[in-house]
Design an enzyme around this catalytic site. Structure first.
Site, PDB file in Angstrom:
ATOM      1  CB  SER A  84      31.559  37.633  41.534  1.00  0.00           C
ATOM      2  OG  SER A  84      32.813  38.538  40.897  1.00  0.00           O
ATOM      3  CG  ASP A 255      38.561  39.750  47.215  1.00  0.00           C
ATOM      4  OD1 ASP A 255      38.086  40.863  47.432  1.00  0.00           O
ATOM      5  OD2 ASP A 255      37.995  39.037  46.305  1.00  0.00           O
ATOM      6  CG  HIS A 258      34.792  39.965  44.601  1.00  0.00           C
ATOM      7  ND1 HIS A 258      35.915  39.307  44.803  1.00  0.00           N
ATOM      8  CD2 HIS A 258      34.033  39.870  43.447  1.00  0.00           C
ATOM      9  CE1 HIS A 258      35.690  38.366  43.704  1.00  0.00           C
ATOM     10  NE2 HIS A 258      34.543  38.802  42.768  1.00  0.00           N
TER      11      HIS A 258
END
Length: 344
Positions: A84, A255, A258
């Site tokens: 990601s 979050d 990230h």
């Protein structure tokens, strides 16, 4: 056991088919991973898919100086693989993803357009790299597809391997297999090693210390494995160093896991010099700069040192030795992708 020695064991196990945990005690690792999984319940949720950044960057450099009708320089081909973080999860605009930032920076340094293809997948572990490499190399050399492998590939992988309990020897084996395929296809390869999971804010001491130890040991083992194949590594560390530690609210996204747009830009600044060096574009050579505390060390020691200092490059020297480099970072500007020739 020292980090260098542990990393050597993991890399050797990956090369010769060994198994086992190879990091810290099973009970301790189970505890830290349970805590990390608990922390991750709140991360990556509600972020949506990362924006697609594939396309042509630096298109102005493709216009020949000799006037209309004269072909300009052919685009460099840049590919991004990984998880990601490589995909750019957490930002809303394509130009804010690390792949787009690298493509823009590479175009500016090379003064050539750059064709970007990103095959990274959110949630991917190292065992997905085989599929990703297949997407890039499908049709190369057989008359199908575009017939050309990327000039340089950037791989960012490892965090999910740790949190989902993939044995480190298996993790390194998948990574080295992918790097070997890319190198045989003629690609330069830069690997951003496993980030320091001890920086995740929802993880508290003493589990934070254990998460840091596990992830840094994997990062060192990744370095040992891929440097032997002619790739270069850049330590993601704590994504990346003092900037993230000093300004976590700015560098991490909502979050707390990230990176934010600013965080991705900081990471891209650290990776870009190594990408340019791999293509012989960076103004600094691979000679040591003592003033920047660079050194030539046995590969395992260089890997261990890099794992503990974010933004450090390791590249093969001669025999069992490697260069430990601290290249000067270069700020990269955001640029939106232009339609690629294939999409035009």
């Amino acid at each position: 056991m020292s980090r260098a020695r542990t990393a050597r064991r993991i890399a050797a196990g990956a090369a010769y088919g060994g198994g086992g945990l190879g990091l810290v005690g099973v009970a301790a690792v189970g505890l830290v991973l349970a805590e990390v999984q608990f922390a991750k319940r709140t991360v990556g949720t509600g972020l949506g898919d990362p924006p697609r950044a594939d396309g042509l960057y630096g298109s102005d450099f493709g216009r020949a100086a000799d006037g209309p009708g004269c072909p300009g320089p052919a685009p460099l081909r840049l590919a991004m693989l990984g998880d990601s973080t490589a995909a750019g999860l957490g930002v809303h605009r394509a130009r804010q993803t690390p792949a787009a930032l690298l493509a823009s920076g590479l175009a500016a340094v090379a003064e050539r357009p750059v064709e970007l293809r990103n095959v990274a997948l959110s949630g991917a572990m190292s065992d997905d790299l085989d599929r990703q490499v297949g997407l890039l190399l499908d049709g190369v050399g057989d008359g199908d597809g575009d017939g050309a492998a990327p000039d340089v590939c950037v791989i960012m992988i490892g965090a999910n391997d740790v949190t989902r309990r993939m044995p480190p020897t298996q993790s390194v084996r998948h990574l080295t297999s992918a790097v070997r395929r890319l190198r045989l296809a003629g690609c330069e390869v830069v690997v951003g090693t496993c980030p320091d999971l001890g920086t995740i804010e929802p993880v508290y001491q003493p589990l934070r210390w254990l998460a840091r130890r596990v992830s840094r040991q994997l990062a060192a083992a990744q370095t040992i494995g891929v440097v032997a194949l002619g790739a270069r590594t850049i330590s993601m560390g704590d994504l990346l160093g003092p900037e993230f530690a000093a300004n976590p609210r700015e560098m991490f996204g909502p979050d707390s896991y990230h990176p934010s747009a600013e965080g991705y830009a900081t990471a891209a600044m650290a990776i870009l010099p190594t990408v340019c060096a791999a293509l012989a574009l960076w103004p600094e050579s691979d000679r040591l700069d003592i003033a920047r505390n660079e050194d030539m060390l046995p590969v395992a020691q260089a890997a261990s040192a890099a794992a503990g200092q974010a933004g450090t490059e390791v590249t093969a020297a001669r025999g069992p030795w490697a260069l430990l480099k601290h290249r000067r970072r270069r700020r990269v500007a955001e640029e939106s992708p232009a339609p690629s020739p294939a999409d035009a």
